[in-house]
Design an enzyme around this catalytic site. Structure first.
Site, PDB file in Angstrom:
ATOM      1  N   GLU A 125     -52.069  21.166   0.536  1.00 55.18           N
ATOM      2  CA  GLU A 125     -52.725  21.997  -0.671  1.00 55.18           C
ATOM      3  C   GLU A 125     -52.168  23.239  -0.534  1.00 55.18           C
ATOM      4  OE1 GLU A 125     -56.785  22.149  -0.068  1.00 55.18           O
ATOM      5  OE2 GLU A 125     -57.353  20.289  -0.398  1.00 55.18           O
ATOM      6  N   GLN A 168     -50.824  30.949 -15.228  1.00 58.32           N
ATOM      7  CA  GLN A 168     -49.628  30.693 -15.507  1.00 58.32           C
ATOM      8  C   GLN A 168     -48.441  30.384 -14.534  1.00 58.32           C
ATOM      9  OE1 GLN A 168     -47.540  32.916 -18.660  1.00 58.32           O
ATOM     10  NE2 GLN A 168     -45.899  33.056 -17.691  1.00 58.32           N
ATOM     11  N   ASP A 169     -47.779  29.498 -14.194  1.00 56.52           N
ATOM     12  CA  ASP A 169     -46.923  29.282 -13.219  1.00 56.52           C
ATOM     13  C   ASP A 169     -45.375  29.564 -13.820  1.00 56.52           C
ATOM     14  OD1 ASP A 169     -48.637  28.415 -11.581  1.00 56.52           O
ATOM     15  OD2 ASP A 169     -47.919  26.235 -11.596  1.00 56.52           O
ATOM     16  N   ASN A 170     -44.436  30.345 -13.033  1.00 57.30           N
ATOM     17  CA  ASN A 170     -43.253  30.582 -13.122  1.00 57.30           C
ATOM     18  C   ASN A 170     -42.324  30.219 -12.025  1.00 57.30           C
ATOM     19  OD1 ASN A 170     -43.977  32.180 -15.231  1.00 57.30           O
ATOM     20  ND2 ASN A 170     -44.541  33.952 -14.003  1.00 57.30           N
ATOM     21  N   ARG A 209     -33.873  39.961  -7.067  1.00 59.60           N
ATOM     22  CA  ARG A 209     -34.381  39.901  -8.355  1.00 59.60           C
ATOM     23  C   ARG A 209     -35.986  41.101  -8.064  1.00 59.60           C
ATOM     24  NH1 ARG A 209     -33.735  35.230 -11.605  1.00 59.60           N
ATOM     25  NH2 ARG A 209     -32.582  34.065 -10.460  1.00 59.60           N
ATOM     26  N   HIS A 244     -40.279  44.701  -9.622  1.00 60.92           N
ATOM     27  CA  HIS A 244     -40.970  44.174 -11.158  1.00 60.92           C
ATOM     28  C   HIS A 244     -42.531  44.285 -10.671  1.00 60.92           C
ATOM     29  CE1 HIS A 244     -37.340  41.050 -11.707  1.00 60.92           C
ATOM     30  NE2 HIS A 244     -37.181  42.523 -11.890  1.00 60.92           N
ATOM     31  N   LYS A 274     -49.900  37.939  -8.394  1.00 58.61           N
ATOM     32  CA  LYS A 274     -48.877  36.722  -8.309  1.00 58.61           C
ATOM     33  C   LYS A 274     -49.091  35.959  -6.961  1.00 58.61           C
ATOM     34  CE  LYS A 274     -45.043  39.321 -10.351  1.00 58.61           C
ATOM     35  NZ  LYS A 274     -43.842  39.891 -10.344  1.00 58.61           N
ATOM     36  N   HIS A 327     -43.127  44.262  -6.907  1.00 63.24           N
ATOM     37  CA  HIS A 327     -42.497  42.894  -6.130  1.00 63.24           C
ATOM     38  C   HIS A 327     -41.030  42.778  -6.484  1.00 63.24           C
ATOM     39  CE1 HIS A 327     -42.194  38.271  -6.043  1.00 63.24           C
ATOM     40  NE2 HIS A 327     -42.346  38.643  -4.795  1.00 63.24           N
ATOM     41  N   TYR A 381     -44.094  30.807  -8.683  1.00 55.04           N
ATOM     42  CA  TYR A 381     -45.330  31.827  -8.260  1.00 55.04           C
ATOM     43  C   TYR A 381     -46.223  31.641  -9.677  1.00 55.04           C
ATOM     44  CZ  TYR A 381     -42.492  35.178 -11.166  1.00 55.04           C
ATOM     45  OH  TYR A 381     -41.876  35.735 -12.223  1.00 55.04           O
ATOM     46  N   LYS A 393     -30.618  44.461 -15.876  1.00 59.07           N
ATOM     47  CA  LYS A 393     -31.851  44.934 -15.874  1.00 59.07           C
ATOM     48  C   LYS A 393     -32.348  45.596 -14.388  1.00 59.07           C
ATOM     49  CE  LYS A 393     -36.909  43.595 -16.458  1.00 59.07           C
ATOM     50  NZ  LYS A 393     -37.525  42.554 -16.838  1.00 59.07           N
ATOM     51  N   ASP A 394     -32.019  44.684 -13.609  1.00 60.36           N
ATOM     52  CA  ASP A 394     -32.624  45.324 -12.260  1.00 60.36           C
ATOM     53  C   ASP A 394     -31.581  46.289 -11.828  1.00 60.36           C
ATOM     54  OD1 ASP A 394     -34.534  43.629 -12.278  1.00 60.36           O
ATOM     55  OD2 ASP A 394     -33.853  42.218 -10.976  1.00 60.36           O
TER      56      ASP A 394
END
Length: 182
Positions: free
Chosen positions: A28, A46-48, A59, A62, A72, A119, A132, A167-168
């Site tokens: 699980e 929501q799942d990403n 990455r 953020h 998250k 994160h 996540y 961006k990062d």
């Protein structure tokens, strides 16, 4: 599931019980009742999922500003990452401190990243997939970040040649970043 607190208040490692045999395994990855019994009361909406083809992809770091801040629940379904959270809650005794943990397809650990944390992660192996859950939708106008290599933070990333998005590469250091968490 075993829920363990990290040294940054509100952040947790979740270790699911894995039932394995010669066919593979079952676990699980999320159980609302167990989370609530452990004081984790978020409604994930929501799942990403991301795929990083190369090791050394960073990455982050953020986060989203209030009122669209996100909690998250991060896990790796293939590969491995060095996952970093940074406390950006101004009234926190651990403001500006970070913690790094390894999440992998093998250890099946998950990291709960509450609102008020930046994160980011670095992939350790090729073809790493990260999944996540979040408790708030993506909000471009509230999307923010902190420079991954801010010298004041001294994050010990496991790569000498990071692969970064445009961006990062342009996020401000923590001292110049916008955040609104207490």
């Amino acid at each position: 599931m075993k829920v363990s607190s990290l040294q940054l208040e509100g952040a947790n490692i979740i270790e699911p019980i894995v039932h394995g045999d010669n066919r593979g395994f079952f676990m699980e990855s999320y159980n609302e009742d167990i989370f609530q019994q452990s004081g984790i009361n978020y409604k994930f909406i929501q799942d990403n999922q991301s795929l990083s083809a190369e090791p050394g992809v960073i990455r982050g770091l953020h986060y989203q500003l209030n009122p669209k801040a996100q909690t998250k629940l991060v896990r790796v379904i293939s590969g491995a990452i060095y996952d970093v959270i940074l406390d950006i809650r101004t009234n926190s005794s651990t403001f500006g401190q970070w913690v790094g943990v390894i999440l992998s397809e093998h250890n099946k650990r998950q990291l709960l990243v509450p609102k008020g944390f930046a994160h980011g992660f670095c992939t350790l192996v090729p073809n790493t997939e990260v999944l996540y859950k979040v408790d708030e939708y993506y909000s471009p106008e509230n999307d923010r970040g902190i420079l991954w290599n801010d010298p004041a933070l001294n994050i010990d990333w496991p790569t000498s040649q990071p692969i970064l998005s445009d961006k990062d590469q342009k996020h401000p250091i923590l001292a110049n970043a916008e955040y609104n968490f207490e």
